[in-house]
Write a protein that holds these residues in place. Structure first.
Motif, PDB file in Angstrom:
ATOM      1  N   ALA A 279       0.820  -1.215   0.000  1.00 32.28           N
ATOM      2  CA  ALA A 279       0.000   0.000   0.000  1.00 32.28           C
ATOM      3  C   ALA A 279       0.852   1.262   0.000  1.00 32.28           C
ATOM      4  N   LEU A 280       2.124   1.128   0.342  1.00 31.49           N
ATOM      5  CA  LEU A 280       3.036   2.273   0.389  1.00 31.49           C
ATOM      6  C   LEU A 280       3.957   2.339  -0.826  1.00 31.49           C
ATOM      7  N   HIS A 281       3.610   1.617  -1.888  1.00 29.05           N
ATOM      8  CA  HIS A 281       4.449   1.627  -3.082  1.00 29.05           C
ATOM      9  C   HIS A 281       4.042   2.726  -4.068  1.00 29.05           C
ATOM     10  N   ASP A 282       3.488   3.800  -3.532  1.00 30.87           N
ATOM     11  CA  ASP A 282       3.167   4.973  -4.348  1.00 30.87           C
ATOM     12  C   ASP A 282       4.425   5.831  -4.511  1.00 30.87           C
ATOM     13  N   PRO A 283       4.461   6.692  -5.531  1.00 29.20           N
ATOM     14  CA  PRO A 283       5.657   7.511  -5.777  1.00 29.20           C
ATOM     15  C   PRO A 283       6.139   8.302  -4.566  1.00 29.20           C
ATOM     16  N   MET A 284       5.201   8.915  -3.825  1.00 25.34           N
ATOM     17  CA  MET A 284       5.594   9.737  -2.691  1.00 25.34           C
ATOM     18  C   MET A 284       6.395   8.945  -1.661  1.00 25.34           C
ATOM     19  N   TYR A 285       5.933   7.721  -1.370  1.00 25.86           N
ATOM     20  CA  TYR A 285       6.601   6.892  -0.369  1.00 25.86           C
ATOM     21  C   TYR A 285       7.915   6.322  -0.906  1.00 25.86           C
ATOM     22  N   ILE A 286       7.972   6.067  -2.201  1.00 26.08           N
ATOM     23  CA  ILE A 286       9.224   5.597  -2.805  1.00 26.08           C
ATOM     24  C   ILE A 286      10.294   6.690  -2.718  1.00 26.08           C
ATOM     25  N   PHE A 287       9.891   7.951  -2.970  1.00 24.32           N
ATOM     26  CA  PHE A 287      10.831   9.071  -2.832  1.00 24.32           C
ATOM     27  C   PHE A 287      11.242   9.251  -1.378  1.00 24.32           C
ATOM     28  N   LEU A 288      10.305   9.034  -0.463  1.00 17.75           N
ATOM     29  CA  LEU A 288      10.623   9.108   0.970  1.00 17.75           C
ATOM     30  C   LEU A 288      11.628   8.031   1.353  1.00 17.75           C
TER      31      LEU A 288
ATOM     32  N   GLU B   2      -4.351  13.339 -14.052  1.00 16.91           N
ATOM     33  CA  GLU B   2      -3.244  12.870 -14.882  1.00 16.91           C
ATOM     34  C   GLU B   2      -2.118  12.233 -14.066  1.00 16.91           C
ATOM     35  N   TYR B   3      -2.320  12.167 -12.740  1.00 16.60           N
ATOM     36  CA  TYR B   3      -1.230  11.749 -11.845  1.00 16.60           C
ATOM     37  C   TYR B   3      -0.641  10.391 -12.224  1.00 16.60           C
ATOM     38  N   HIS B   4      -1.493   9.387 -12.365  1.00 20.92           N
ATOM     39  CA  HIS B   4      -1.003   8.030 -12.639  1.00 20.92           C
ATOM     40  C   HIS B   4      -0.473   7.887 -14.072  1.00 20.92           C
ATOM     41  N   MET B   5      -0.898   8.764 -14.962  1.00 25.72           N
ATOM     42  CA  MET B   5      -0.358   8.752 -16.320  1.00 25.72           C
ATOM     43  C   MET B   5       1.053   9.363 -16.349  1.00 25.72           C
ATOM     44  N   ILE B   6       1.270  10.373 -15.500  1.00 23.63           N
ATOM     45  CA  ILE B   6       2.573  11.049 -15.464  1.00 23.63           C
ATOM     46  C   ILE B   6       3.564  10.280 -14.593  1.00 23.63           C
ATOM     47  N   MET B   7       3.145   9.906 -13.392  1.00 27.06           N
ATOM     48  CA  MET B   7       4.047   9.251 -12.435  1.00 27.06           C
ATOM     49  C   MET B   7       3.991   7.729 -12.606  1.00 27.06           C
ATOM     50  N   THR B   8       4.444   7.263 -13.755  1.00 24.64           N
ATOM     51  CA  THR B   8       4.506   5.823 -14.010  1.00 24.64           C
ATOM     52  C   THR B   8       5.758   5.234 -13.364  1.00 24.64           C
ATOM     53  N   ALA B   9       5.814   3.894 -13.318  1.00 21.81           N
ATOM     54  CA  ALA B   9       6.983   3.224 -12.737  1.00 21.81           C
ATOM     55  C   ALA B   9       8.255   3.586 -13.500  1.00 21.81           C
ATOM     56  N   HIS B  10       8.132   3.706 -14.826  1.00 19.33           N
ATOM     57  CA  HIS B  10       9.284   4.073 -15.650  1.00 19.33           C
ATOM     58  C   HIS B  10       9.773   5.481 -15.320  1.00 19.33           C
ATOM     59  N   THR B  11       8.833   6.409 -15.154  1.00 16.88           N
ATOM     60  CA  THR B  11       9.187   7.793 -14.813  1.00 16.88           C
ATOM     61  C   THR B  11       9.828   7.868 -13.438  1.00 16.88           C
ATOM     62  N   ILE B  12       9.275   7.139 -12.484  1.00 14.35           N
ATOM     63  CA  ILE B  12       9.825   7.132 -11.121  1.00 14.35           C
ATOM     64  C   ILE B  12      11.259   6.607 -11.133  1.00 14.35           C
ATOM     65  N   GLY B  13      11.486   5.542 -11.897  1.00 11.63           N
ATOM     66  CA  GLY B  13      12.834   4.974 -11.999  1.00 11.63           C
ATOM     67  C   GLY B  13      13.826   5.981 -12.552  1.00 11.63           C
ATOM     68  N   LYS B  14      13.414   6.715 -13.597  1.00 13.67           N
ATOM     69  CA  LYS B  14      14.300   7.720 -14.199  1.00 13.67           C
ATOM     70  C   LYS B  14      14.566   8.868 -13.232  1.00 13.67           C
ATOM     71  N   LEU B  15      13.551   9.271 -12.474  1.00 18.87           N
ATOM     72  CA  LEU B  15      13.715  10.365 -11.516  1.00 18.87           C
ATOM     73  C   LEU B  15      14.661   9.977 -10.381  1.00 18.87           C
ATOM     74  N   ILE B  16      14.524   8.748  -9.886  1.00 21.99           N
ATOM     75  CA  ILE B  16      15.413   8.287  -8.816  1.00 21.99           C
ATOM     76  C   ILE B  16      16.841   8.159  -9.334  1.00 21.99           C
ATOM     77  N   LEU B  17      16.983   7.667 -10.569  1.00 17.44           N
ATOM     78  CA  LEU B  17      18.312   7.580 -11.178  1.00 17.44           C
ATOM     79  C   LEU B  17      18.948   8.967 -11.281  1.00 17.44           C
ATOM     80  N   PHE B  18      18.149   9.968 -11.663  1.00 14.40           N
ATOM     81  CA  PHE B  18      18.649  11.340 -11.741  1.00 14.40           C
ATOM     82  C   PHE B  18      19.054  11.849 -10.362  1.00 14.40           C
ATOM     83  N   SER B  19      18.256  11.520  -9.333  1.00 13.54           N
ATOM     84  CA  SER B  19      18.527  12.035  -7.981  1.00 13.54           C
ATOM     85  C   SER B  19      19.871  11.572  -7.445  1.00 13.54           C
TER      86      SER B  19
END
Length: 314
Positions: free
Chosen positions: A52-61, A129-146
Protein backbone atom coordinates in the motif's frame (compact mmCIF):
# COMPACT_ATOMS: atom_id res chain seq x y z
CA UNK A 1 54.37 18.46 -4.89
CA UNK A 2 53.10 15.14 -6.20
CA UNK A 3 49.66 14.39 -4.76
CA UNK A 4 50.16 10.68 -4.17
CA UNK A 5 47.76 8.93 -1.86
CA UNK A 6 50.48 6.76 -0.29
CA UNK A 7 52.11 9.26 2.06
CA UNK A 8 49.83 12.32 2.20
CA UNK A 9 47.93 12.73 5.44
CA UNK A 10 45.62 15.55 6.55
CA UNK A 11 45.17 16.60 10.16
CA UNK A 12 41.61 17.46 11.15
CA UNK A 13 40.50 19.98 13.72
CA UNK A 14 40.73 18.30 17.11
CA UNK A 15 37.71 17.91 19.35
CA UNK A 16 39.37 19.81 22.22
CA UNK A 17 37.72 18.26 25.23
CA UNK A 18 39.12 16.48 28.24
CA UNK A 19 39.38 12.69 28.10
CA UNK A 20 36.54 12.42 30.59
CA UNK A 21 34.28 14.54 28.37
CA UNK A 22 35.32 12.57 25.29
CA UNK A 23 34.15 9.37 26.95
CA UNK A 24 30.82 11.09 27.56
CA UNK A 25 30.53 12.36 23.97
CA UNK A 26 31.35 8.94 22.53
CA UNK A 27 28.25 7.12 23.89
CA UNK A 28 26.06 10.16 23.14
CA UNK A 29 27.27 10.32 19.53
CA UNK A 30 26.95 6.54 19.22
CA UNK A 31 23.38 6.77 20.51
CA UNK A 32 22.51 9.51 17.99
CA UNK A 33 23.99 7.46 15.15
CA UNK A 34 22.14 4.34 16.30
CA UNK A 35 18.83 6.25 16.46
CA UNK A 36 19.46 7.60 12.93
CA UNK A 37 20.08 4.06 11.64
CA UNK A 38 17.06 2.55 13.43
CA UNK A 39 14.61 5.33 12.44
CA UNK A 40 15.64 5.38 8.79
CA UNK A 41 15.76 1.59 8.48
CA UNK A 42 12.33 1.29 10.10
CA UNK A 43 10.84 3.63 7.52
CA UNK A 44 12.69 1.96 4.61
CA UNK A 45 11.64 -1.58 5.61
CA UNK A 46 8.04 -0.46 6.28
CA UNK A 47 7.73 1.16 2.83
CA UNK A 48 9.37 -1.76 1.01
CA UNK A 49 7.26 -4.45 2.76
CA UNK A 50 3.86 -2.73 2.55
CA UNK A 51 2.39 -2.80 -0.96
CA UNK A 52 0.00 0.00 0.00
CA UNK A 53 3.04 2.27 0.39
CA UNK A 54 4.45 1.63 -3.08
CA UNK A 55 3.17 4.97 -4.35
CA UNK A 56 5.66 7.51 -5.78
CA UNK A 57 5.59 9.74 -2.69
CA UNK A 58 6.60 6.89 -0.37
CA UNK A 59 9.22 5.60 -2.80
CA UNK A 60 10.83 9.07 -2.83
CA UNK A 61 10.62 9.11 0.97
CA UNK A 62 12.39 5.74 1.03
CA UNK A 63 15.07 7.25 -1.22
CA UNK A 64 15.45 10.17 1.21
CA UNK A 65 16.02 7.75 4.12
CA UNK A 66 18.54 5.67 2.15
CA UNK A 67 20.42 8.87 1.37
CA UNK A 68 20.42 9.77 5.07
CA UNK A 69 22.08 6.45 5.92
CA UNK A 70 24.57 6.91 3.08
CA UNK A 71 25.61 10.41 4.17
CA UNK A 72 25.95 9.68 7.88
CA UNK A 73 28.11 6.62 7.10
CA UNK A 74 30.65 9.06 5.67
CA UNK A 75 30.97 10.95 8.95
CA UNK A 76 30.01 9.08 12.13
CA UNK A 77 32.35 6.04 12.01
CA UNK A 78 35.41 8.29 11.46
CA UNK A 79 34.28 10.83 14.06
CA UNK A 80 33.64 8.12 16.67
CA UNK A 81 37.12 6.74 15.98
CA UNK A 82 38.60 10.24 16.44
CA UNK A 83 36.83 10.65 19.78
CA UNK A 84 38.80 7.68 21.14
CA UNK A 85 42.07 8.70 19.49
CA UNK A 86 44.66 11.36 20.32
CA UNK A 87 45.55 11.82 16.64
CA UNK A 88 42.94 13.29 14.29
CA UNK A 89 44.33 12.40 10.89
CA UNK A 90 42.95 11.08 7.63
CA UNK A 91 44.72 9.82 4.52
CA UNK A 92 44.50 11.71 1.23
CA UNK A 93 42.35 9.00 -0.38
CA UNK A 94 40.24 8.74 2.76
CA UNK A 95 39.70 12.50 2.67
CA UNK A 96 38.56 12.44 -0.96
CA UNK A 97 36.24 9.50 -0.21
CA UNK A 98 34.70 11.38 2.72
CA UNK A 99 34.23 14.46 0.52
CA UNK A 100 32.53 12.31 -2.12
CA UNK A 101 30.10 10.71 0.35
CA UNK A 102 29.19 13.87 2.29
CA UNK A 103 28.85 16.12 -0.76
CA UNK A 104 26.87 13.48 -2.69
CA UNK A 105 24.56 13.11 0.31
CA UNK A 106 23.99 16.87 0.48
CA UNK A 107 23.19 17.19 -3.21
CA UNK A 108 21.07 14.03 -3.30
CA UNK A 109 19.02 15.39 -0.38
CA UNK A 110 18.12 18.42 -2.49
CA UNK A 111 17.42 16.48 -5.68
CA UNK A 112 15.16 14.07 -3.76
CA UNK A 113 13.29 16.92 -2.05
CA UNK A 114 12.86 18.47 -5.52
CA UNK A 115 11.36 15.22 -6.86
CA UNK A 116 9.03 15.06 -3.85
CA UNK A 117 7.89 18.63 -4.57
CA UNK A 118 7.22 17.69 -8.20
CA UNK A 119 5.26 14.62 -7.10
CA UNK A 120 3.06 16.70 -4.76
CA UNK A 121 2.58 19.34 -7.49
CA UNK A 122 1.26 16.71 -9.93
CA UNK A 123 -0.86 14.98 -7.25
CA UNK A 124 -2.63 18.17 -6.16
CA UNK A 125 -2.62 20.37 -9.28
CA UNK A 126 -3.13 17.61 -11.90
CA UNK A 127 -4.82 14.75 -10.01
CA UNK A 128 -6.56 13.23 -13.05
CA UNK A 129 -3.24 12.87 -14.88
CA UNK A 130 -1.23 11.75 -11.85
CA UNK A 131 -1.00 8.03 -12.64
CA UNK A 132 -0.36 8.75 -16.32
CA UNK A 133 2.57 11.05 -15.46
CA UNK A 134 4.05 9.25 -12.44
CA UNK A 135 4.51 5.82 -14.01
CA UNK A 136 6.98 3.22 -12.74
CA UNK A 137 9.28 4.07 -15.65
CA UNK A 138 9.19 7.79 -14.81
CA UNK A 139 9.82 7.13 -11.12
CA UNK A 140 12.83 4.97 -12.00
CA UNK A 141 14.30 7.72 -14.20
CA UNK A 142 13.71 10.37 -11.52
CA UNK A 143 15.41 8.29 -8.82
CA UNK A 144 18.31 7.58 -11.18
CA UNK A 145 18.65 11.34 -11.74
CA UNK A 146 18.53 12.03 -7.98
CA UNK A 147 21.70 9.93 -7.54
CA UNK A 148 23.53 10.32 -10.85
CA UNK A 149 23.50 14.13 -10.89
CA UNK A 150 25.10 14.45 -7.41
CA UNK A 151 27.57 11.60 -8.05
CA UNK A 152 28.72 13.05 -11.37
CA UNK A 153 28.95 16.64 -10.06
CA UNK A 154 30.92 15.65 -6.96
CA UNK A 155 33.19 13.31 -8.95
CA UNK A 156 34.14 16.12 -11.35
CA UNK A 157 34.78 18.44 -8.39
CA UNK A 158 37.06 15.84 -6.75
CA UNK A 159 38.99 15.25 -9.97
CA UNK A 160 39.60 19.00 -10.23
CA UNK A 161 40.77 19.07 -6.61
CA UNK A 162 42.98 16.01 -7.05
CA UNK A 163 45.12 17.79 -9.65
CA UNK A 164 46.06 20.59 -7.23
CA UNK A 165 49.51 20.61 -5.57
CA UNK A 166 49.03 21.36 -1.87
CA UNK A 167 51.08 23.60 0.41
CA UNK A 168 49.35 22.65 3.64
CA UNK A 169 47.80 19.64 5.32
CA UNK A 170 45.52 20.93 8.09
CA UNK A 171 41.72 21.05 7.70
CA UNK A 172 39.96 23.19 10.29
CA UNK A 173 36.89 20.96 10.49
CA UNK A 174 35.89 17.65 12.06
CA UNK A 175 35.64 16.13 8.57
CA UNK A 176 37.09 16.70 5.10
CA UNK A 177 35.36 19.12 2.79
CA UNK A 178 36.32 20.19 -0.71
CA UNK A 179 36.59 23.92 0.01
CA UNK A 180 39.07 23.30 2.85
CA UNK A 181 41.31 21.18 0.58
CA UNK A 182 41.13 23.66 -2.32
CA UNK A 183 42.24 26.47 0.03
CA UNK A 184 45.49 24.54 0.64
CA UNK A 185 46.46 24.72 -3.04
CA UNK A 186 49.81 26.23 -4.07
CA UNK A 187 48.39 27.37 -7.41
CA UNK A 188 45.35 29.44 -8.48
CA UNK A 189 42.06 27.55 -8.22
CA UNK A 190 40.02 29.44 -10.82
CA UNK A 191 38.74 26.27 -12.53
CA UNK A 192 37.59 24.81 -9.20
CA UNK A 193 35.88 28.07 -8.26
CA UNK A 194 34.06 28.34 -11.61
CA UNK A 195 32.87 24.73 -11.43
CA UNK A 196 31.75 25.22 -7.82
CA UNK A 197 29.81 28.31 -8.90
CA UNK A 198 28.09 26.31 -11.67
CA UNK A 199 27.07 23.59 -9.19
CA UNK A 200 25.71 26.23 -6.81
CA UNK A 201 23.63 27.76 -9.64
CA UNK A 202 22.21 24.32 -10.52
CA UNK A 203 21.40 23.70 -6.84
CA UNK A 204 19.69 27.10 -6.60
CA UNK A 205 17.71 26.04 -9.69
CA UNK A 206 16.38 23.09 -7.68
CA UNK A 207 15.31 25.51 -4.95
CA UNK A 208 13.58 27.82 -7.46
CA UNK A 209 11.65 24.85 -8.88
CA UNK A 210 10.50 23.88 -5.36
CA UNK A 211 9.37 27.46 -4.68
CA UNK A 212 7.51 27.51 -8.01
CA UNK A 213 5.75 24.24 -7.19
CA UNK A 214 4.57 25.63 -3.84
CA UNK A 215 3.39 28.84 -5.50
CA UNK A 216 1.10 26.60 -7.57
CA UNK A 217 0.24 24.22 -4.73
CA UNK A 218 -0.96 26.72 -2.13
CA UNK A 219 -3.66 28.40 -4.31
CA UNK A 220 -4.86 24.95 -5.45
CA UNK A 221 -5.14 23.77 -1.83
CA UNK A 222 -7.28 26.76 -0.85
CA UNK A 223 -9.99 25.66 -3.31
CA UNK A 224 -10.49 22.15 -1.94
CA UNK A 225 -10.69 20.59 1.53
CA UNK A 226 -9.32 17.36 0.14
CA UNK A 227 -6.29 19.22 -1.21
CA UNK A 228 -5.88 21.00 2.12
CA UNK A 229 -5.79 17.60 3.82
CA UNK A 230 -3.18 16.34 1.33
CA UNK A 231 -1.11 19.47 1.90
CA UNK A 232 -1.12 19.09 5.70
CA UNK A 233 -0.32 15.37 5.59
CA UNK A 234 2.32 15.25 2.84
CA UNK A 235 3.45 18.74 1.83
CA UNK A 236 3.93 20.07 5.36
CA UNK A 237 6.47 17.35 6.33
CA UNK A 238 8.25 17.97 3.02
CA UNK A 239 8.37 21.72 3.71
CA UNK A 240 9.70 21.12 7.24
CA UNK A 241 12.41 18.79 5.88
CA UNK A 242 13.35 21.31 3.19
CA UNK A 243 13.63 24.25 5.63
CA UNK A 244 15.46 22.08 8.16
CA UNK A 245 18.09 20.92 5.64
CA UNK A 246 18.49 24.34 3.98
CA UNK A 247 19.16 26.07 7.32
CA UNK A 248 21.64 23.35 8.31
CA UNK A 249 23.53 23.63 5.00
CA UNK A 250 23.58 27.45 5.17
CA UNK A 251 25.05 27.32 8.68
CA UNK A 252 27.83 25.05 7.44
CA UNK A 253 28.56 27.18 4.35
CA UNK A 254 28.51 30.48 6.23
CA UNK A 255 30.78 29.30 9.02
CA UNK A 256 33.15 27.46 6.69
CA UNK A 257 33.78 30.54 4.57
CA UNK A 258 32.92 33.57 6.69
CA UNK A 259 32.74 32.35 10.29
CA UNK A 260 34.82 34.35 12.81
CA UNK A 261 37.87 32.52 14.13
CA UNK A 262 37.21 33.68 17.70
CA UNK A 263 33.79 31.99 17.74
CA UNK A 264 33.57 29.25 20.45
CA UNK A 265 34.97 26.09 18.90
CA UNK A 266 32.30 23.77 20.30
CA UNK A 267 29.52 25.90 18.76
CA UNK A 268 31.41 26.17 15.46
CA UNK A 269 31.85 22.40 15.31
CA UNK A 270 28.15 21.82 15.98
CA UNK A 271 27.10 24.24 13.23
CA UNK A 272 29.50 22.53 10.83
CA UNK A 273 28.01 19.07 11.41
CA UNK A 274 24.37 20.06 11.98
CA UNK A 275 23.33 18.94 8.46
CA UNK A 276 24.70 15.46 9.31
CA UNK A 277 22.79 15.30 12.60
CA UNK A 278 19.42 17.04 12.37
CA UNK A 279 18.02 16.11 8.89
CA UNK A 280 18.90 12.36 9.00
CA UNK A 281 17.42 12.18 12.50
CA UNK A 282 14.27 14.23 12.01
CA UNK A 283 13.27 13.29 8.44
CA UNK A 284 12.05 9.77 9.35
CA UNK A 285 10.50 11.08 12.58
CA UNK A 286 8.66 13.91 10.81
CA UNK A 287 7.29 11.63 8.09
CA UNK A 288 6.69 8.70 10.42
CA UNK A 289 4.61 10.81 12.78
CA UNK A 290 2.90 13.15 10.29
CA UNK A 291 2.03 10.94 7.29
CA UNK A 292 -0.99 8.85 8.32
CA UNK A 293 -0.38 5.84 6.07
CA UNK A 294 3.23 5.45 7.23
CA UNK A 295 2.31 5.91 10.90
CA UNK A 296 -0.50 3.35 10.67
CA UNK A 297 1.79 0.71 9.11
CA UNK A 298 4.54 1.25 11.70
CA UNK A 299 2.08 1.09 14.62
CA UNK A 300 0.43 -1.97 13.09
CA UNK A 301 3.81 -3.71 12.84
CA UNK A 302 4.57 -2.92 16.51
CA UNK A 303 1.15 -4.25 17.59
CA UNK A 304 1.74 -7.51 15.71
CA UNK A 305 5.21 -7.85 17.26
CA UNK A 306 3.85 -7.18 20.76
CA UNK A 307 1.05 -9.76 20.33
CA UNK A 308 3.57 -12.40 19.18
CA UNK A 309 5.74 -11.72 22.24
CA UNK A 310 2.66 -12.03 24.48
CA UNK A 311 1.71 -15.38 22.94
CA UNK A 312 5.26 -16.71 23.39
CA UNK A 313 5.19 -15.75 27.09
CA UNK A 314 1.93 -17.64 27.54
Amino acid sequence: MDNTSFNMVFTLSAFKESKANKYIFFPLTSAVYLVIIVCNLTLIVTILRERALHDPMYIFLCNLCINGLFGTAGFYPKFLSDLLSDSHVISYNGCLLQIFVIYSYSMCEYTTLTLMAYDRFVAICRPLEYHMIMTAHTIGKLILFSWSFPFLSVLIGILLTNRLPLCGFHIDKLYCDNWSVVKLSCIPTTTNNVFGFIVIILSVGHGIFILYSYMKLIPACKKSRDNQKKFMQTCLPHLISLINFTIAILFDLMFSRYGPKDFPQSVRHFLQVEFLVIPPLFNPLIYGLKVNEVRKRILKKHKVTDSLHTRKKR
